[in-house]
Design a protein around this motif. Structure first.
Motif, PDB file in Angstrom:
ATOM      1  N   ILE A 181     -83.462 -27.779 -73.803  1.00 12.10           N
ATOM      2  CA  ILE A 181     -84.821 -27.019 -74.292  1.00 12.10           C
ATOM      3  C   ILE A 181     -84.975 -27.728 -75.573  1.00 12.10           C
ATOM      4  N   GLU A 184     -86.677 -30.870 -75.019  1.00 14.84           N
ATOM      5  CA  GLU A 184     -88.109 -31.230 -74.078  1.00 14.84           C
ATOM      6  C   GLU A 184     -89.089 -30.076 -74.666  1.00 14.84           C
ATOM      7  N   HIS A 185     -88.584 -29.036 -75.479  1.00 17.95           N
ATOM      8  CA  HIS A 185     -89.703 -27.807 -75.450  1.00 17.95           C
ATOM      9  C   HIS A 185     -89.652 -27.436 -76.664  1.00 17.95           C
ATOM     10  N   THR A 186     -89.245 -28.348 -77.940  1.00 17.31           N
ATOM     11  CA  THR A 186     -89.167 -27.888 -79.316  1.00 17.31           C
ATOM     12  C   THR A 186     -89.770 -29.042 -79.960  1.00 17.31           C
ATOM     13  N   ARG A 187     -90.508 -28.495 -81.273  1.00 14.32           N
ATOM     14  CA  ARG A 187     -91.052 -29.443 -82.191  1.00 14.32           C
ATOM     15  C   ARG A 187     -90.073 -30.729 -82.453  1.00 14.32           C
ATOM     16  N   ARG A 190     -89.574 -33.161 -79.939  1.00 15.51           N
ATOM     17  CA  ARG A 190     -90.720 -34.106 -79.785  1.00 15.51           C
ATOM     18  C   ARG A 190     -90.509 -35.079 -81.008  1.00 15.51           C
TER      19      ARG A 190
END
Ligand SMILES: Nc1ncnc2c1ncn2[C@@H]1O[C@H](COP(=O)(O)OP(=O)(O)OP(=O)(O)O)[C@@H](O)[C@H]1O
Ligand SMILES: [Mg+2]
Lengths: 333, 500
Positions: A181, A184-187, A190
């Motif tokens: 998570i 793949e899914h947090t700032r 990224r």
């Protein structure tokens, strides 16, 4: 057509290659080694993979930023000794002892991170120094000798069960879910991929590159610390010799899982597959009474093959696409 | 018809999802400069890579003097007489200029490298290009323009029968282009066949003898059919005629948005002062090496810098790009490959990278929202739909540039610094960028435009500051700036440089 495109989508996934390799290797081991299928052996594999795979999460994240971490093995040696000293010599309760150990792990990761990100020393050098220094630290504790029989309850941390399943299962699932998570899914995740992909572009996009690198190393420290606690619990002891070479296996797991040492590419989940590959191979060799030196050699070969495959992946992917019969459509550029 | 020196017959080459070349035939005669033109992604680079031994064609034939020939590798192609300047640089940054020029074919004396000969040969090649670069310098320390020149020097130092140049002039100023043209004409007179790719059509029609135009992997207009004037080339390229190459809309107001004074950096900004108004395009003109990029980087906080920067009268402190972005600044860098794009990402994450906070819901990134934003930009800016699901290294240059600009549109920047924004992109994409500039100024943004394309700079700017030696030495309304003026500014800058 639909099953073709489903197959194609599967083949296009980054974890497809490692997964295929895992299946093939498992098949080979199963066929050649009947005792592999023994339930007790499965348990062994699961226990073994739990520690490696958790440590390898940290290695993967550092590799994705474009760095490398050679220090977790020695860090684990030091941290098992810390835990032992906290429990045996200082008489701390289990919970605070474990919490303190985890905190020290994070702190060591932060030290690595500060040296890499803010002082500007290459990650390879910093963590190579760590590999030596942390081992040295481990030897300063308890007169440099291992400490056994730490606590009655410590074993429960590793051997305990919940809902009929061994606890390490939950640690692994929890750890991989959490970091998948994050990645793949947090700032933050990224930004980690961005820094590894193109540091200069990341800076010009306003990303705080140094902070991102620091956090990656602190994650690696946390993962190593968690691995150290599990290892101590498993063996109910602490020793300056624990964790030796686990950094190489963790890097191998990440690379076999498809992480690129150039940075920017790789998936945390694939590292779990990579860890399984490493452990299954080791287990197969163990069962066939292959010597440890041959095992080392084999792991080395696996790393070479995995990286070689990475280089050839583009071509293999194209060949695969042709085999499956993808027809290339015209497409606006 | 006489047999051409080099000939490509019915070349096809597919990549996953794209037919990059779809039955292309082309004849290259000795002593002729042949242009290969077409929109971004139409397959020009793919074709020349086939002719240089980088790719092998799926089907089709390469002929030399009428005989079929295979080019197994770039080295093989070079030994058969093909010299290529690739669009993507192929220089080794840690080697010297001379070593790069002779990479893979160092002159030898016995078993040893003949360093003296290498240096003198390199110096000779550089002199023929009128390049004042020390052959002993490391390539990594050169500017983009200088690297481009070394790349060209590397190709012409080979005894070739076919010289291919894939967008050699993107990073060059007018002076360097003129030198390159002179050199290519000399080679042509020596009987070399030259294949030339460029998106600067004014330059192309001046230089070439004939042109083949590609569209979507096929030949849209053969060399015999192509008429060498810009309007008919554009029509063949994009399938429609273009009335206005520079659709400039004047939106400048009187209100100053950003005022810069005495901007200095170690890299080369030397006391630059200027101000840009809301809705204004402020051009920075000057020769290669005059310090325009350095001023841009200093302003954006990319290089350590000092100076007074005010936005709407309020002083702002810019220590790094983060501060600059927070203050509403944006930089579209000169070199999009090294400073702009994340090649490990699809289009979407490339667009949102400077404003990740805007797609955050609580702790998580709103990936569906990101996809929606991406497809909106793909539509608005006419970016290739492939950008939504392909890593950006597989996109054409124009699409890549639009993605970098989209990043700053998404970040809501108010002062955009565009450093050579139309470098290497096709005429349609250029006009799209100009329209974007109009849209930005209409919204009240300020645009700082750096361009070595004089026509573009004059047409799209409201005012132009002439840059010399890291400072703005003169500011004029764009309508009063002429080619002659810019060339004169350049010439006197040259004079100053040689005198110094
Ligand atoms: N190695 C590759 N793998 C996959 N697709 C590719 C590859 N190289 C090029 N392509 C695709 O092939 C098409 C043609 O690309 P090419 O680089 O030849 O275009 P071009 O005419 O040179 O464009 P530009 O003017 O932007 O340089 C594009 O759609 C591009 O995305
Ligand atoms: Mg190209």
């Amino acid at each position: 057509m639909t099953h073709h495109s489903a197959l194609r989508r599967l083949a296009g996934q980054e974890f497809f290659g490692p997964l295929l390799a895992l299946l093939i290797i498992t098949l080979i081991v199963t066929v050649t080694t009947p005792s592999f299928l023994d339930p007790q052996n499965f348990r062994n594999i699961a226990l073994q993979v739990s520690i490696l795979s958790i440590v390898a999460i940290g290695s993967t994240i550092v590799i994705i930023t474009g760095g490398i971490d050679l220090s977790p093995g020695s860090m684990i040696a030091f941290l098992t000794m810390c835990l032992a000293v906290f429990i045996k010599n200082q008489g701390l309760d289990l919970a605070p002892a474990i919490a303190l150990t985890l905190l020290i792990g994070c702190a060591l990761g932060i030290v690595n991170g500060v040296l890499v990100a803010y002082v500007g020393i290459p990650a390879f050098i910093v963590t190579l120094a760590g590999l030596s220094a942390f081992k040295g630290l481990a030897l300063t504790l308890n007169g440099g000798t291992p400490a056994f029989s730490l606590s009655e309850q410590l074993g429960q941390v590793f051997y305990g069960t919940f809902l009929g399943l061994p606890l390490p299962f939950f640690y692994v699932v929890g750890g991989y879910l959490l970091f998948t998570i994050i990645m793949e899914h947090t700032r933050l995740g990224r930004e980690i991929y961005a820094v590894g992909g193109n540091e200069s572009a990341a800076r010009l996009s306003g990303i705080n590159v140094a902070r991102v690198r620091l956090i990656a190393f602190s994650f690696a420290g946390a993962c190593a610390a968690f691995g150290a606690v599990l290892l101590s619990a498993r063996l109910n002891s602490g020793s300056p010799n624990y964790g030796a070479n686990i950094e190489l296996q963790a890097i191998a797991a990440a690379v076999v899982g498809g992480a690129s040492l150039a940075g920017g590419r790789g998936r945390v989940m694939s590292t779990l597959i990579g860890s399984l590959i490493i452990v299954v191979v080791q287990n197969g060799l163990n069962l066939n009474a292959v010597t440890t030196s041959m095992q080392s050699l084999t792991i080395g070969l696996i790393i070479l093959i995995a990286v070689g495959l990475d280089v050839w992946r583009a071509r293999i992917g194209r060949g695969l696409a042709r085999l499956i019969g993808t027809n290339t459509r015209r497409q606006g550029a | 018809m006489a047999t051409p020196l080099w000939e490509l017959v019915n070349i096809c080459k597919a990549f996953p999802g794209v037919r990059a070349n779809d039955g292309i035939s082309i004849r290259l005669n000795a002593g002729e400069i042949h242009a290969l033109l077409g929109e971004n992604g139409c397959g020009k680079s793919t074709l020349i890579k086939i002719l240089s031994g980088v790719h092998s064609p799926d089907t089709g034939e390469i002929r030399l003097n009428g005989r079929p020939i295979t080019l197994g590798s770039p080295i093989d192609a070079r030994s058969k007489g093909v010299a290529t300047v690739f669009q993507e640089f192929s220089l080794a940054p840690t080697l010297t200029v001379a070593e790069n020029i002779f990479l893979g074919r160092y002159p030898r004396r016995g078993p040893l490298v003949d360093w003296a000969k290498m240096r003198s040969e390199a110096a000779r090649v550089l002199t023929s290009l009128e390049i004042a670069i020390d052959p002993a310098r490391l390539v990594g320390s050169l500017s983009v323009a200088e690297q481009q020149l070394v790349e060209i020097a590397k190709a012409i130092s080979v005894d070739a029968t076919l010289l291919i140049l894939d967008e050699p002039t993107t990073a060059l100023g007018e002076h360097e282009i003129a030198v390159l043209h002179r050199l290519l004409r000399r080679m042509k007179n020596r009987g070399v066949a030259v294949l030339y790719i460029s998106h600067r059509l004014d330059e192309v029609v001046e230089l070439v003898d004939t042109a083949t135009i590609l569209k979507e992997g096929r030949v849209a207009s053969t060399a015999d059919a192509t008429r060498l004037d810009i309007p008919s080339i554009v029509t063949a390229m994009i399938g429609a005629s273009v009335e206005e190459h520079y659709p400039k809309v004047r939106n400048a107001t009187d209100e100053v948005l950003i005022a810069v004074s005495n901007l200095r950096s170690a890299r080369g900004a030397r006391g630059a002062s200027f101000s840009v108004r809301k809705g204004e395009v402020f051009g920075l003109g000057g020769v290669i090496g005059s310090g325009r990029t350095e001023i841009a980087r200093a302003l954006f906080g990319a290089d350590p810098a000092s100076g007074d920067i005010r936005i709407e009268g309020r002083p702002v402190r810019i220590r790094n790009p983060r501060d600059a972005i927070a203050a509403g600044l944006a930089l579209v860098p000169e070199n999009r490959k090294f400073d702009g794009l994340f090649f490990n990402f699809h289009g979407g994450p490339n667009i949102t990278s400077a404003a990740l906070g805007a797609i955050r819901r609580l702790f998580l990134l709103d990936k569906r929202g990101e996809r929606r934003i991406t497809s909106d930009f793909i539509q608005d800016l006419e970016i290739s739909p492939a950008a939504a699901h392909k890593c950006v290294n597989l996109l054409s240059g124009g699409n890549q540039q639009k993605i970098v600009i989209a990043r700053w549109l998404f970040a809501g920047s108010r002062v955009l610094i565009l450093d050579e924004p139309t470098q290497g992109i096709d005429i349609g994409a250029k006009i799209a960028v100009y329209r974007l500039v109009n849209e930005l100024t209409a919204r009240g943004c300020a645009v700082i435009l750096i361009s070595s394309d004089h026509s573009e700079l004059i047409a799209m700017s409201d005012r132009i500051g002439i840059v010399r030696n890291g400072a703005v030495v003169e500011t004029l309304p764009a309508s009063q700036v002429t080619h002659a003026h810019l060339v004169q500014a350049s010439a006197s800058a040259d004079g100053a440089a040689t005198a110094a």
